[in-house]
Design a protein around this motif. Sequence first.
Motif, PDB file in Angstrom:
ATOM      1  N   ARG A  42      -3.652   1.256  -3.566  1.00 56.02           N
ATOM      2  CA  ARG A  42      -3.773  -0.124  -3.092  1.00 56.02           C
ATOM      3  C   ARG A  42      -4.234  -1.001  -4.232  1.00 56.02           C
ATOM      4  O   ARG A  42      -4.687  -0.513  -5.274  1.00 56.02           O
ATOM      5  CB  ARG A  42      -4.766  -0.196  -1.931  1.00 56.02           C
TER       6      ARG A  42
ATOM      7  N   ASP B  81     -14.988  -3.539  -5.230  1.00 56.74           N
ATOM      8  CA  ASP B  81     -14.660  -2.302  -5.955  1.00 56.74           C
ATOM      9  C   ASP B  81     -15.383  -2.203  -7.293  1.00 56.74           C
ATOM     10  O   ASP B  81     -15.116  -1.299  -8.077  1.00 56.74           O
ATOM     11  CB  ASP B  81     -13.149  -2.216  -6.205  1.00 56.74           C
TER      12      ASP B  81
ATOM     13  N   TYR C  23      -2.724  -0.608  -9.524  1.00 52.23           N
ATOM     14  CA  TYR C  23      -3.208  -0.029  -8.273  1.00 52.23           C
ATOM     15  C   TYR C  23      -4.458   0.817  -8.477  1.00 52.23           C
ATOM     16  O   TYR C  23      -4.610   1.493  -9.497  1.00 52.23           O
ATOM     17  CB  TYR C  23      -2.128   0.866  -7.658  1.00 52.23           C
TER      18      TYR C  23
ATOM     19  N   ILE D 250       0.867  -1.180   0.000  1.00 54.63           N
ATOM     20  CA  ILE D 250       0.000   0.000   0.000  1.00 54.63           C
ATOM     21  C   ILE D 250       0.900   1.225   0.000  1.00 54.63           C
ATOM     22  O   ILE D 250       1.860   1.315   0.768  1.00 54.63           O
ATOM     23  CB  ILE D 250      -0.938   0.002   1.221  1.00 54.63           C
TER      24      ILE D 250
ATOM     25  N   LEU E 280      -3.744  10.634  -0.712  1.00 58.69           N
ATOM     26  CA  LEU E 280      -4.119   9.408  -1.419  1.00 58.69           C
ATOM     27  C   LEU E 280      -3.634   8.133  -0.761  1.00 58.69           C
ATOM     28  O   LEU E 280      -2.638   8.116  -0.044  1.00 58.69           O
ATOM     29  CB  LEU E 280      -3.552   9.457  -2.839  1.00 58.69           C
ATOM     30  N   ILE E 281      -4.356   7.064  -1.072  1.00 55.36           N
ATOM     31  CA  ILE E 281      -3.936   5.690  -0.817  1.00 55.36           C
ATOM     32  C   ILE E 281      -3.921   4.992  -2.171  1.00 55.36           C
ATOM     33  O   ILE E 281      -4.896   5.061  -2.924  1.00 55.36           O
ATOM     34  CB  ILE E 281      -4.921   4.955   0.118  1.00 55.36           C
TER      35      ILE E 281
ATOM     36  N   CYS F 115      -7.134   5.885  -4.440  1.00 54.91           N
ATOM     37  CA  CYS F 115      -8.218   6.151  -3.496  1.00 54.91           C
ATOM     38  C   CYS F 115      -7.909   7.408  -2.696  1.00 54.91           C
ATOM     39  O   CYS F 115      -6.745   7.699  -2.404  1.00 54.91           O
ATOM     40  CB  CYS F 115      -8.384   4.986  -2.512  1.00 54.91           C
TER      41      CYS F 115
ATOM     42  N   LYS G 270      -7.798   9.252   0.837  1.00 49.32           N
ATOM     43  CA  LYS G 270      -7.606   8.764   2.203  1.00 49.32           C
ATOM     44  C   LYS G 270      -8.901   8.798   3.003  1.00 49.32           C
ATOM     45  O   LYS G 270      -9.124   7.971   3.874  1.00 49.32           O
ATOM     46  CB  LYS G 270      -6.543   9.604   2.925  1.00 49.32           C
ATOM     47  N   GLU G 271      -9.761   9.756   2.711  1.00 43.78           N
ATOM     48  CA  GLU G 271     -10.968   9.943   3.519  1.00 43.78           C
ATOM     49  C   GLU G 271     -11.932   8.767   3.477  1.00 43.78           C
ATOM     50  O   GLU G 271     -12.697   8.560   4.416  1.00 43.78           O
ATOM     51  CB  GLU G 271     -11.683  11.238   3.127  1.00 43.78           C
ATOM     52  N   ASN G 272     -11.900   7.974   2.369  1.00 45.81           N
ATOM     53  CA  ASN G 272     -12.851   6.857   2.322  1.00 45.81           C
ATOM     54  C   ASN G 272     -12.287   5.568   1.704  1.00 45.81           C
ATOM     55  O   ASN G 272     -12.981   4.558   1.679  1.00 45.81           O
ATOM     56  CB  ASN G 272     -14.132   7.269   1.588  1.00 45.81           C
ATOM     57  N   ASN G 273     -11.060   5.613   1.160  1.00 47.25           N
ATOM     58  CA  ASN G 273     -10.398   4.438   0.593  1.00 47.25           C
ATOM     59  C   ASN G 273     -11.186   3.794  -0.549  1.00 47.25           C
ATOM     60  O   ASN G 273     -11.082   2.602  -0.790  1.00 47.25           O
ATOM     61  CB  ASN G 273     -10.081   3.404   1.687  1.00 47.25           C
TER      62      ASN G 273
ATOM     63  N   THR H 173       1.059   5.555   0.147  1.00 46.78           N
ATOM     64  CA  THR H 173       0.278   6.698   0.607  1.00 46.78           C
ATOM     65  C   THR H 173       0.998   8.001   0.283  1.00 46.78           C
ATOM     66  O   THR H 173       2.226   8.041   0.155  1.00 46.78           O
ATOM     67  CB  THR H 173       0.016   6.644   2.132  1.00 46.78           C
TER      68      THR H 173
END
Length: 190
Positions: free
Chosen positions: A11, A17, A65, A2, A8-9, A68, A70-73, A4
């Motif tokens: 993953r 998804d 990848y 992962i 952002l993330i 996403c 970060k607030e909700n992935n 970051t």
Amino acid sequence: MILTSTRLILRHFQEGDEQALFDLLSDKEVNTFLPMFPLQNLDEAKHYLKEHYLDKYQKNLGYYYAICLKENNLPIGYIQMSESASHDFGYALRKEYWHQGIMSEAATIFMEMLKQEGVSFITATHDVFNINSGKVMQKIGMTYQYSYTERWMPKDKDVTFRMYQSNFKKPQDWVYLEYWNKYPHFVEEL
């Protein structure tokens, strides 16, 4: 792995998804410059998720990848480097997130990971009409090499692409020539 950044993330895609992937890949405007037709329904999104992501993870192919927030992935885009000899680097982002520096932010951390993984170079191409994609390539330090015209399938149309490259472990003047050798080509003054 992962990754970051500030916002952002990055993953792997995962089961669940499908809706986010559908939201991205069914949008006709986003799809304009993608090498596929827009997805038509969630069943197509499930199939695409399995074939283009989950199966590749099992076979340890390439680097694929989800981008996403970060607030909700939840995926708002993708970034990838194919397993092909060209090490083709590609990306897409939902249009409501365009022009916010998100793709450049994702690409910067993605490229750093590729360097750490020992990838020797990457290439990326964009349709000459997709100026914003070229701006991302320039912003992250990729260098324009040449342009070429290819019959693009499955959309079955001639497209002129600009090929950019970043060398990590290759000499800086080394150029990937597969497209140059395979298609009508030329060098533009950009």
